[in-house]
Design an enzyme around this catalytic site. Structure first.
Site, PDB file in Angstrom:
ATOM      1  N   PRO A   1     -15.026  11.441   5.457  1.00 35.44           N
ATOM      2  CA  PRO A   1     -16.088  10.661   5.960  1.00 35.44           C
ATOM      3  C   PRO A   1     -17.281  10.023   5.007  1.00 35.44           C
ATOM      4  O   PRO A   1     -17.632   9.032   5.416  1.00 35.44           O
ATOM      5  CB  PRO A   1     -16.132  11.587   7.721  1.00 35.44           C
TER       6      PRO A   1
ATOM      7  N   GLN B   1      -8.205 -35.649   0.817  1.00 36.98           N
ATOM      8  CA  GLN B   1      -9.390 -35.648  -0.285  1.00 36.98           C
ATOM      9  C   GLN B   1      -9.758 -33.523  -0.335  1.00 36.98           C
ATOM     10  O   GLN B   1      -9.522 -33.767  -0.790  1.00 36.98           O
ATOM     11  CB  GLN B   1     -10.739 -36.317  -0.858  1.00 36.98           C
TER      12      GLN B   1
ATOM     13  N   GLY C   1      -8.539   8.392 -12.333  1.00 33.49           N
ATOM     14  CA  GLY C   1      -6.516   8.069 -13.545  1.00 33.49           C
ATOM     15  C   GLY C   1      -5.776   7.862 -12.513  1.00 33.49           C
ATOM     16  O   GLY C   1      -5.426   6.940 -13.242  1.00 33.49           O
ATOM     17  N   CYS C   2      -5.786   8.487 -11.066  1.00 32.20           N
ATOM     18  CA  CYS C   2      -4.486   7.622 -10.616  1.00 32.20           C
ATOM     19  C   CYS C   2      -5.055   6.230 -10.544  1.00 32.20           C
ATOM     20  O   CYS C   2      -3.860   5.018 -10.188  1.00 32.20           O
ATOM     21  CB  CYS C   2      -4.654   9.078  -9.660  1.00 32.20           C
TER      22      CYS C   2
ATOM     23  N   LEU D   1      -8.453  11.327  -1.350  1.00 34.20           N
ATOM     24  CA  LEU D   1      -9.636  11.822  -2.008  1.00 34.20           C
ATOM     25  C   LEU D   1     -10.727  11.284  -0.819  1.00 34.20           C
ATOM     26  O   LEU D   1     -12.143  12.242  -0.735  1.00 34.20           O
ATOM     27  CB  LEU D   1      -9.224  10.554  -3.378  1.00 34.20           C
TER      28      LEU D   1
ATOM     29  N   GLU E   1      -9.649   1.167  -2.886  1.00 30.33           N
ATOM     30  CA  GLU E   1      -9.759   1.374  -4.283  1.00 30.33           C
ATOM     31  C   GLU E   1     -11.111   0.798  -5.139  1.00 30.33           C
ATOM     32  O   GLU E   1     -10.755  -0.145  -5.994  1.00 30.33           O
ATOM     33  CB  GLU E   1      -8.298   1.075  -4.282  1.00 30.33           C
ATOM     34  N   GLY E   2     -11.497   1.326  -4.753  1.00 26.85           N
ATOM     35  CA  GLY E   2     -13.131   0.604  -5.636  1.00 26.85           C
ATOM     36  C   GLY E   2     -13.364  -0.531  -4.861  1.00 26.85           C
ATOM     37  O   GLY E   2     -12.388  -1.583  -4.644  1.00 26.85           O
TER      38      GLY E   2
ATOM     39  N   SER F   1       1.015  -1.032  -0.005  1.00 28.70           N
ATOM     40  CA  SER F   1      -0.172   0.143   0.092  1.00 28.70           C
ATOM     41  C   SER F   1       1.063   1.292  -0.066  1.00 28.70           C
ATOM     42  O   SER F   1       0.489   2.169  -1.275  1.00 28.70           O
ATOM     43  CB  SER F   1      -0.429   0.111   0.953  1.00 28.70           C
TER      44      SER F   1
END
Ligand code: FAD
Length: 391
Positions: free
Chosen positions: A139, A286, A244-245, A136, A370-371, A96
């Site tokens: 709260p 298994q 974009g970032c 970005l 990040e989404g 990160s």
């Protein structure tokens, strides 16, 4: 597990160039020697291993694919991805740090900044002499950053006044410079705000059970005055600036998450072969083999997905919706691989003697930042149907 080799079931290494293999190998040795021995204690103590910052700079972890004229390595995007893979095999907090520094701070300065801003910041950020953060999220605005309340207003004499609060900002407290996104009369704009600017503070957020070896902060901006020439990123307006970032950073995360998964898979495989129950290694049952087979299959599919994405990125044809697929899929399977590894280790799976629970808890953040997984699902949904389903 000794972690001497990347898990390679499908000839993945053969897809790499000689340079890419060398870069990956150097990063692997660094992580084994410098990160693995100390990282559990940092995670337990909730501290970031600051002494590794210059070493990671030397190895080119920050903005590796940016050009050499700004102190970077100018290597392929696959090499960048491999670095993130190896670093996150150590810890998602370290990856990160590198993602923020390279993709969320250096990249916007490179792509949206003036020549003077690039010359001033990029070489120092590349070595780690200076640290950056990306503000970005707020709260009340996470998945929907377009609604942000932070505001920048033009003042006489080429100045801007910024007010607002950001939250969940990786590296905020330690950063020398913050890329702050704010509403203005011409839409969202990016500003470089330096540590120590009056009215600007970055208190650390404590109490995380995930990414504990990473600093997370609030950014508080109270009548912060900045100079337009030094601070405003001149070459972008609107939400496409921060998005974009994020496309850059998400690309690296799609690779990185597999590194954490690889560590957990190798650990579980070793453990299953040596742990005896009912007079046999548990690897001979298994039910445990089914888990290991699923883990290595998903890890392999994930590697091939990001490799192709990296080649598309190098060819400059990749799309944000393709990045969404890789981020969504790879983080999701990585988290599931870590969870299955945890079960194979039984009670030992919860101990800090093994890396598994730390990686698993870390990936809960990676799944959301990040989404979120859901938001990327909606991006893919819109891509294939043509119908946005966000609201
Ligand atoms: P919300 O947006 O409130 O979402 C909550 C839930 O609702 C999620 O499951 C989400 O998928 C779902 N949801 C939201 N909208 C929809 C919809 N339209 N349809 C369906 N479901 C929906 N931010 C930065 O700016 N800089 C950083 O450096 C940074 N670092 C971070 C570090 C950590 C450790 C963490 C945890 C977060 C970090 N973030 C950072 C913030 C991160 O990007 C946000 O947490 C993320 O965007 C999600 O926002 P939220 O947490 O407010 O969740």
């Amino acid at each position: 597990a000794t972690f001497t080799h990347i898990t390679d079931y499908m000839g993945f290494e053969g897809l790499l160039t000689e340079e890419e293999r060398m870069i990956r190998e150097t990063a692997r040795k660094f992580v084994n020697a410098e990160v693995l021995p100390i990282i559990e204690k940092h995670a337990q103590d909730q501290t970031f291993p600051k002494h590794l910052i210059p070493k990671m700079g030397e190895l080119g972890f920050y903005g590796p694919s940016l050009p050499e004229e700004y102190g970077c390595m100018g290597v392929s995007n696959v090499a960048y991805g491999l670095l993130m893979y190896e670093l996150e095999r150590g810890d998602s907090g370290l990856r990160s740090f590198a993602s923020v520094q390279g993709s969320l701070v250096m990249w916007p300065i490179y792509a949206y900044g003036s020549e003077a801003q690039k010359k001033h910041w990029l070489p120092k950020l590349a070595t780690g002499e200076k640290i950056g953060c990306f503000g970005l999220t707020e709260p009340d605005f996470g998945s929907n950053p377009g609604g942000m309340l932070t505001k920048a207003v033009r003042e006489p004499g080429g100045k801007w006044r910024i007010n607002g609060t950001k939250m969940w900002i990786t590296n905020g407290t330690v950063a020398d410079v913050a890329v702050v996104w704010a509403q203005t009369e011409d839409g969202i704009r990016g500003f470089l705000v330096e540590k120590g600017t009056p009215g600007f503070s970055a208190p650390e957020m404590k109490g995380k059970w995930s990414l504990r070896a990473s600093t997370t902060s609030e950014l508080v901006l109270e009548d912060v005055i900045v100079d337009e020439t030094a601070s405003l990123l001149p070459n972008v307006k609107g939400l496409k600036g921060p998005l974009g970032c994020l496309t850059q950073a998400r690309y690296g995360i799609a690779w990185g998450a597999l590194g954490a998964a690889d560590a957990c898979y190798q650990c579980a495989l070793d453990y299953a072969k040596s742990r005896i129950q009912f007079d046999k290694p548990i690897a001979s049952f298994q039910l445990q083999q089914e888990k290991l087979a699923w883990m290595v299959t998903e890890l392999t599919k994930g590697q091939l997905l990001v490799h192709q994405l990296g080649r598309l990125k190098d060819a400059k044809t990749f799309t944000p919706a393709q990045v969404s697929m890789a981020k969504m899929n790879n983080v999701n399977v990585a988290l599931e691989i870590c969870r299955k590894a945890r079960t194979i280790l039984g009670a030992n799976g919860i101990l800090d003697e093994y890396p598994v629970m730390r990686h698993m808890a870390n990936l809960e953040s990676v799944y959301t930042y990040e989404g979120t997984h859901d938001m990327h699902t909606l991006v893919i949904g819109q891509e294939v149907t043509g119908i946005p389903a966000y609201r």
